[in-house]
Design a protein around this motif. Structure first.
Motif, mmCIF file in Angstrom:
data_model
loop_
_atom_site.group_PDB
_atom_site.id
_atom_site.type_symbol
_atom_site.label_atom_id
_atom_site.label_comp_id
_atom_site.label_asym_id
_atom_site.label_seq_id
_atom_site.Cartn_x
_atom_site.Cartn_y
_atom_site.Cartn_z
ATOM 1 N N THR A 59 -50.218 109.892 59.492
ATOM 2 C CA THR A 59 -51.494 109.205 59.734
ATOM 3 C C THR A 59 -51.355 107.690 59.626
ATOM 4 O OG1 THR A 59 -52.059 109.533 57.396
ATOM 5 C CG2 THR A 59 -52.914 111.148 58.982
ATOM 6 N N THR A 60 -50.579 107.212 58.660
ATOM 7 C CA THR A 60 -50.407 105.777 58.465
ATOM 8 C C THR A 60 -48.918 105.455 58.384
ATOM 9 O OG1 THR A 60 -50.225 105.466 56.054
ATOM 10 C CG2 THR A 60 -52.391 106.019 56.937
ATOM 11 N N VAL A 61 -48.615 104.156 58.330
ATOM 12 C CA VAL A 61 -47.212 103.756 58.292
ATOM 13 C C VAL A 61 -46.568 104.051 56.944
ATOM 14 C CG1 VAL A 61 -47.538 101.979 60.031
ATOM 15 C CG2 VAL A 61 -47.753 101.374 57.603
ATOM 16 N N LEU A 62 -47.355 104.245 55.889
ATOM 17 C CA LEU A 62 -46.793 104.566 54.579
ATOM 18 C C LEU A 62 -46.836 106.071 54.362
ATOM 19 C CD1 LEU A 62 -48.199 101.766 52.224
ATOM 20 C CD2 LEU A 62 -46.095 101.796 53.583
ATOM 21 N N PRO A 63 -45.678 106.704 54.179
ATOM 22 C CA PRO A 63 -45.639 108.159 53.999
ATOM 23 C C PRO A 63 -46.378 108.623 52.753
ATOM 24 C CG PRO A 63 -43.459 107.288 54.543
ATOM 25 C CD PRO A 63 -44.339 106.107 54.246
ATOM 26 N N THR A 64 -46.754 109.886 52.756
ATOM 27 C CA THR A 64 -47.458 110.458 51.610
ATOM 28 C C THR A 64 -46.607 110.403 50.347
ATOM 29 O OG1 THR A 64 -46.683 112.647 52.288
ATOM 30 C CG2 THR A 64 -48.887 112.004 52.992
ATOM 31 N N ASN A 75 -52.697 105.463 52.235
ATOM 32 C CA ASN A 75 -54.142 105.475 52.431
ATOM 33 C C ASN A 75 -54.582 106.848 52.943
ATOM 34 O OD1 ASN A 75 -56.820 105.128 53.202
ATOM 35 N ND2 ASN A 75 -56.498 103.051 53.981
ATOM 36 N N SER A 76 -55.047 107.656 52.028
ATOM 37 C CA SER A 76 -55.426 109.035 52.354
ATOM 38 C C SER A 76 -56.793 109.127 53.015
ATOM 39 C CB SER A 76 -55.412 109.885 51.073
ATOM 40 O OG SER A 76 -56.295 109.341 50.100
ATOM 41 N N GLU A 77 -57.512 108.012 53.107
ATOM 42 C CA GLU A 77 -58.855 108.038 53.700
ATOM 43 C C GLU A 77 -58.846 107.771 55.202
ATOM 44 O OE1 GLU A 77 -61.403 105.441 51.523
ATOM 45 O OE2 GLU A 77 -61.329 106.650 49.690
ATOM 46 N N GLU A 106 -55.734 96.691 42.195
ATOM 47 C CA GLU A 106 -55.992 95.629 43.169
ATOM 48 C C GLU A 106 -54.954 95.662 44.284
ATOM 49 O OE1 GLU A 106 -56.072 90.722 43.464
ATOM 50 O OE2 GLU A 106 -55.625 91.709 41.554
ATOM 51 N N ARG A 107 -53.706 95.841 43.893
ATOM 52 C CA ARG A 107 -52.651 95.886 44.913
ATOM 53 C C ARG A 107 -52.851 97.085 45.846
ATOM 54 N NH1 ARG A 107 -46.256 97.100 44.681
ATOM 55 N NH2 ARG A 107 -45.675 95.887 46.520
ATOM 56 N N ARG A 108 -53.204 98.232 45.284
ATOM 57 C CA ARG A 108 -53.424 99.419 46.114
ATOM 58 C C ARG A 108 -54.539 99.179 47.122
ATOM 59 N NH1 ARG A 108 -57.022 103.178 46.516
ATOM 60 N NH2 ARG A 108 -58.141 102.419 44.675
ATOM 61 N N GLU A 109 -55.643 98.564 46.702
ATOM 62 C CA GLU A 109 -56.755 98.312 47.609
ATOM 63 C C GLU A 109 -56.334 97.408 48.766
ATOM 64 O OE1 GLU A 109 -60.049 96.812 45.419
ATOM 65 O OE2 GLU A 109 -60.282 98.617 44.185
ATOM 66 N N ILE A 110 -55.555 96.387 48.458
ATOM 67 C CA ILE A 110 -55.091 95.478 49.518
ATOM 68 C C ILE A 110 -54.200 96.228 50.502
ATOM 69 C CG2 ILE A 110 -53.707 93.429 49.995
ATOM 70 C CD1 ILE A 110 -54.542 92.411 47.191
ATOM 71 N N ILE A 111 -53.297 97.037 49.969
ATOM 72 C CA ILE A 111 -52.366 97.777 50.820
ATOM 73 C C ILE A 111 -53.101 98.805 51.672
ATOM 74 C CG2 ILE A 111 -50.483 99.474 50.709
ATOM 75 C CD1 ILE A 111 -49.309 97.787 48.416
ATOM 76 N N TRP A 112 -54.157 99.397 51.147
ATOM 77 C CA TRP A 112 -54.953 100.313 51.961
ATOM 78 C C TRP A 112 -55.577 99.576 53.144
ATOM 79 C CZ3 TRP A 112 -57.941 105.079 49.946
ATOM 80 C CH2 TRP A 112 -57.065 105.912 49.221
ATOM 81 N N ARG A 113 -56.081 98.345 52.902
ATOM 82 C CA ARG A 113 -56.678 97.576 54.000
ATOM 83 C C ARG A 113 -55.620 97.203 55.032
ATOM 84 N NH1 ARG A 113 -59.600 96.898 58.056
ATOM 85 N NH2 ARG A 113 -59.896 94.722 58.746
ATOM 86 N N MET A 114 -54.413 96.899 54.597
ATOM 87 C CA MET A 114 -53.332 96.577 55.526
ATOM 88 C C MET A 114 -53.030 97.762 56.431
ATOM 89 S SD MET A 114 -50.872 94.518 52.868
ATOM 90 C CE MET A 114 -49.645 94.026 54.076
ATOM 91 N N GLN A 115 -53.039 98.963 55.873
ATOM 92 C CA GLN A 115 -52.811 100.151 56.691
ATOM 93 C C GLN A 115 -53.930 100.349 57.701
ATOM 94 O OE1 GLN A 115 -51.143 103.645 54.205
ATOM 95 N NE2 GLN A 115 -51.726 102.126 52.669
ATOM 96 N N GLU A 116 -55.146 100.004 57.308
ATOM 97 C CA GLU A 116 -56.270 100.113 58.245
ATOM 98 C C GLU A 116 -56.086 99.166 59.427
ATOM 99 O OE1 GLU A 116 -59.630 99.268 55.833
ATOM 100 O OE2 GLU A 116 -59.601 101.202 54.781
ATOM 101 N N LEU A 117 -55.628 97.943 59.148
ATOM 102 C CA LEU A 117 -55.394 96.983 60.231
ATOM 103 C C LEU A 117 -54.336 97.505 61.204
ATOM 104 C CD1 LEU A 117 -55.403 93.381 58.692
ATOM 105 C CD2 LEU A 117 -56.978 94.346 60.388
ATOM 106 N N LEU A 118 -53.257 98.029 60.666
ATOM 107 C CA LEU A 118 -52.200 98.557 61.524
ATOM 108 C C LEU A 118 -52.688 99.762 62.313
ATOM 109 C CD1 LEU A 118 -49.160 98.293 59.076
ATOM 110 C CD2 LEU A 118 -49.706 96.788 60.993
#
Length: 533
Positions: A318-323, A330-332, A474-486
């Motif tokens: 689903t995203t560039v970062l594997p489960t 980002n599981s959402e 905080e870092r996790r939230e930022i990284i989730w947004r980065m995955q959304e952009l990609l």
């Protein structure tokens, strides 16, 4: 790219693994490892492959022990100041490079400063926010950073190889990346290169003076095979002892063997469809249209690819970062479903029509939606996957010519962004920093890691923010947004997260059940042994 065969493989840190394991054998021991691609260059300064092999030659300050565990290596211990700007490392005493020169805290400091000053391509990306390194004495190192960082141990120091000044200190500029000599492999690791034939084999002997003690395996031989089928047959025939990365297509034959043990597990592996996103690229203008990218995403049968290409040894991505990256994944994000009707509908609504009835839609300037579709020829399953993708794209009026080629040829096209669509894969680092760095603007330059040419200022700002976010949430939230952009921009269409599959001759060696999902050195520390003959 990397796993690309790149696979940042599970062989990482065999350097540590093959040390400290008691093997009671009178005769010299040899471990034979099979692969379909060994290494791109002996030079660590511009080597973007070989993460399976280089840890055998070079040490790092810390080493990955699987999962989110990191262990001391050249650094015995470390601490960080209250303001987070100074890291202090206790460096092991008595360490020497294989050429006999000493490795002290001053040599470590020189390495880090030299890498930064010369912007050494393969390692500079790990040292963002690192400002300086100084030796306080022979066994004490201080590293200063511009801002507090969350990944000094989990990322920055994992792949910064310690190189001997005796080899590198007089080299500058192009001389650094152009060094093409076995002397480039001199390090403080447990093995010394003794013979190498590009594309065929690589032989290394134990470094008897290694600081952890002489490695228990006297000789390691890497043998490169032209196809994955040949690799599997070599293990079945007993020509090799271990295959660290088994293709899914070969797993069943190995499982059926009475003398081969196969182990599997989730890992930080992604295989994706890369869409050329470079402003300087040679891709047709239509491929930059978000509508076309959305239609392509609807036409990717991820489950079908997992079933046919990997024989079920993969899950749709689903995203560039594997489960396997746990909370950083980002599981959402809700994936774009495989739906050819939806793909055709969005193209129809955007005005992409087949005006001449040849089965291929046209862009607004009249050019057909025809794209080059590439993959490496290192594994046979890539050709099968290209066929699946090509057929589904044809069903929505997009024409492609599936082509497999050597890794070197594919890399050459990527350097100039002279491509349209590429199917390939990554074996990422345990920390998400490297995977996210691949999409920054800075990595689009010659020698950078970017294979898509993607550049987005908002994304870059988020990347910098996560790189200094020391609060995990905080870092996790930022990284989730980065995955959304990609996910929105689609420089990649994540296709599958392959399972990590490893196999070994159970009549010769034994590994723990976790062998497939941990660095090899950790597996050897926890359950490895030779089988008595």
């Amino acid at each position: 790219m990397r796993f690309h065969t790149r696979i940042f493989s599970i062989l990482f840190c065999l350097s540590m693994l093959l040390v400290g394991v008691a093997v009671a054998q009178d005769e010299p021991t040899t471990l034979r490892i099979g692969t379909t691609y060994m290494i791109d260059t002996l030079n660590p300064a511009n080597g973007f492959y070989g993460y399976a092999i280089r840890p055998l030659w070079y040490d790092t300050l810390v080493t990955w022990a699987g999962g989110d565990n990191f262990e001391p290596s050249l650094a015995e211990s470390w601490s960080v100041s209250d303001d987070g700007l100074t890291w202090t490392f206790k460096i092991r005493d008595g360490v020497r490079f294989s050429d006999g020169s000493r490795l002290t805290a001053e040599d470590v400091a020189w390495n880090i400063r030299w890498l930064i000053e010369n912007e050494v391509p393969s390692m500079i990306g790990y040292l963002n926010n690192v400002e300086d390194a100084q030796a306080i004495d022979e066994t004490t190192l201080e590293i200063t950073v511009s801002e507090p960082v969350p990944d000094m141990i989990s990322a920055k120091l994992l792949y910064v190889w310690m190189l001997p000044p005796s080899v590198w200190q007089d080299l500058n500029g192009d001389d650094i990346v152009e060094l093409d000599d076995p002397i480039a492999t001199v390090g403080s690791g447990p093995y010394i290169l003794t013979d190498y034939q590009e594309g065929e084999y690589l032989i290394m002997e134990a470094n008897e003076d290694y600081w952890r003690g002489a490695p228990p395996v006297d000789q390691i031989i890497y043998q490169e095979y032209a196809t994955e089928d040949a690799l599997v047959q070599a293990l079945l025939a007993g020509d090799i002892d271990v295959v660290i990365s088994v293709p899914g297509s070969g797993a069943q034959a190995l499982i059926d063997s009475e003398v081969v043990e196969v182990v599997t597990g989730n890992d930080v592996i992604l295989e994706e469809l890369i869409i050329n996103s470079s402003p300087e690229g040679t891709q047709p203008a239509s491929l930059n249209d978000p509508v076309v990218r959305l239609a392509i995403a609807h036409a990717i049968d991820k489950q079908g690819i997992a079933n046919v290409g990997y024989l079920g040894y993969a899950e749709p991505a689903t995203t560039v970062l594997p489960t396997a990256m746990g909370a950083f994944h980002n599981s959402e994000i809700e994936d774009i479903p495989y739906d050819l009707d939806a793909a055709n509908r969005v193209l129809d609504e955007a005005g992409y029509v087949d005006s001449d009835g040849d089965g291929v839609r046209e862009y607004s300037d009249g050019t057909p939606l025809e794209y080059r579709l590439y993959a490496p020829d290192s594994d046979a399953y890539y050709a099968r996957i290209l066929e699946i993708i090509s057929q589904d794209l044809a069903d929505i009026g997009i024409s492609t010519l599936p082509t497999v080629m050597s890794d070197d040829s594919l890399l050459a096209l990527q350097v100039d962004y002279d491509n349209d669509l590429i199917y390939w894969g990554w074996n990422f680092d345990p920390d998400p920093g490297f995977a996210l760095n691949v999409f920054t603007c800075a990595e689009t330059v010659d020698g950078g890691w970017s294979d898509s040419g993607y550049c987005n200022e908002e994304y870059d700002a988020l990347y910098q923010a996560q790189s200094t976010a020391t609060d995990p949430d905080e870092r996790r939230e930022i990284i989730w947004r980065m995955q959304e952009l990609l996910f929105e921009d689609k420089p990649y269409i994540p296709v599958v997260y392959p399972l990590s599959i490893s196999a070994y001759r159970s009549d010769r060696v034994k590994f723990s059940p976790e062998f497939a999902t941990q660095p090899l050195y950790w597996a050897l520390y926890n359950g490895f042994s030779f089988v008595d003959s």
